[in-house]
Design an enzyme around this catalytic site. Structure first.
Site, PDB file in Angstrom:
ATOM      1  N   HIS A 188      15.307   8.642  -8.923  1.00  0.00           N
ATOM      2  CA  HIS A 188      14.485   8.569  -7.710  1.00  0.00           C
ATOM      3  C   HIS A 188      15.082   7.519  -6.777  1.00  0.00           C
ATOM      4  CE1 HIS A 188      12.865   5.337 -10.199  1.00  0.00           C
ATOM      5  NE2 HIS A 188      12.244   4.835  -9.142  1.00  0.00           N
TER       6      HIS A 188
ATOM      7  N   ASP B  35      15.877  -0.271  -7.131  1.00  0.00           N
ATOM      8  CA  ASP B  35      16.389  -0.763  -8.412  1.00  0.00           C
ATOM      9  C   ASP B  35      17.095   0.319  -9.217  1.00  0.00           C
ATOM     10  OD1 ASP B  35      13.833   0.383  -8.723  1.00  0.00           O
ATOM     11  OD2 ASP B  35      13.434  -0.712 -10.571  1.00  0.00           O
ATOM     12  N   HIS B  36      16.992   1.564  -8.764  1.00  0.00           N
ATOM     13  CA  HIS B  36      17.654   2.678  -9.457  1.00  0.00           C
ATOM     14  C   HIS B  36      18.844   3.248  -8.684  1.00  0.00           C
ATOM     15  CE1 HIS B  36      14.557   3.352 -12.653  1.00  0.00           C
ATOM     16  NE2 HIS B  36      13.888   2.592 -11.806  1.00  0.00           N
TER      17      HIS B  36
ATOM     18  N   HIS C 252      13.247  -0.178 -18.957  1.00  0.00           N
ATOM     19  CA  HIS C 252      12.610  -0.523 -17.673  1.00  0.00           C
ATOM     20  C   HIS C 252      11.543  -1.597 -17.905  1.00  0.00           C
ATOM     21  CE1 HIS C 252      10.819   0.180 -13.615  1.00  0.00           C
ATOM     22  NE2 HIS C 252      12.078   0.490 -13.333  1.00  0.00           N
TER      23      HIS C 252
END
Length: 291
Positions: free
Chosen positions: A61, A65-66, A257
């Site tokens: 997504h 942070d990804h 996570h």
């Protein structure tokens, strides 16, 4: 055989112990990067994990942070004179995000980038499944294809050592040997391919349960220990991940996570194992081999 390198197991912002989400999946010549938090290029290069050997990148997504490390990874590939096509899977807005960034930074990749919805070759398939986050999000399912192998123990037991006979059996042909008809179905065994599932960010979600049934390893959002507000932010508690692993009958659960608010994560693992004993909580730069 599949190897999974846990490059970053943190969430939101990096901490002293955990970098931002990134997972390198290796399968005999095909390297897959799942999510790409800030600093991923440094980790790949510093630990000599072959940044230019990555063939496929899957982004779950568009939260920073990804995905904020993706530009750096692609830029480093260009600086290292990459020629091979890079395949990218991700949300609908990912392509615009990348090419707008390329335009503003005056970066022109020296290699082809192809955006795909799934991947399929002679050894593996990669597909996506719906997850339940606060924005468009998807998980990834990497599946090895089943392989047919010769039963070497049976050959040795029956003292069948003629390579011409063995080759014909491998080709699925019936062959006569020492006055006996050898049928291929009696000497071939199916080796089931391994399955890896990664959720990215998600709350407890039936579509996840349905998609990850029976996988060898489930890498699941476990942002919080036990916070009622987890669902407000589209995340899971540790017990949620464990319950999903149990319901989906997975073989191994990897909690990831992890919120930077937690320095001591020993309670996370205890809580998960009360529900699903085969749970692990990987540290950054640890890896696991799935055979």
């Amino acid at each position: 055989m599949i190897q999974i390198f846990f490059l970053g197991t943190g969430a939101g912002s990096p901490s002293k112990k955990r970098k931002l989400p990134a997972f390198l999946v290796r399968r005999e010549g095909v390297n897959i990067l799942l999510d790409c938090g800030e600093g991923t290029q440094y980790t790949l290069m510093n630990y000599k994990l072959g940044i230019n050997s990555i063939k496929i990148i899957g982004i779950s997504h568009m939260h920073g942070d990804h995905v904020f490390g993706l530009l750096g990874v692609i830029a480093s590939m260009g600086l290292l004179d990459r020629k091979e096509t890079l395949y990218i899977l991700g949300p609908r807005k990912l392509k615009d995000f990348l090419y707008t960034s390329f335009e503003y930074s005056k970066f022109n990749p020296s290699f082809k980038i192809e955006f795909i919805d799934n991947y399929n070759d002679e050894n593996i398939t990669i597909s996506t499944f719906k997850t339940c986050h606060t924005i468009e999000s998807q998980g990834y399912l990497i599946m090895e294809k089943d392989r047919v192998k010769i039963d070497e123990e049976k050959l040795e037991k029956e003292k069948i050592r003629d390579w011409r006979v063995i080759r014909k059996l491998k080709e699925g042909k019936t062959v006569e040997y020492n006055g006996k008809l050898l049928k291929p179905e009696d000497y071939l065994v199916i080796k089931r391919g391994s399955k890896v599932a990664y959720t990215g960010d998600t709350m407890p979600c039936q579509s996840v349960v349905d998609s990850v049934k029976g996988v060898d390893i489930l890498i699941h959002d476990s942002t919080f220990l036990d916070e009622p507000s987890a669902y407000t932010y589209g995340h899971s508690n540790v017990t949620d991940a464990a319950k999903i692993a149990l319901e989906a009958s997975v073989k191994l659960l990897a909690l990831t996570h992890i919120s930077p608010r937690y320095e001591d994560v020993s309670e996370h693992l205890k809580m998960a194992r009360r529900i699903f004993p085969k749970s692990i909580l990987p540290d950054d730069l640890s890896y696991i081999t799935i055979k």
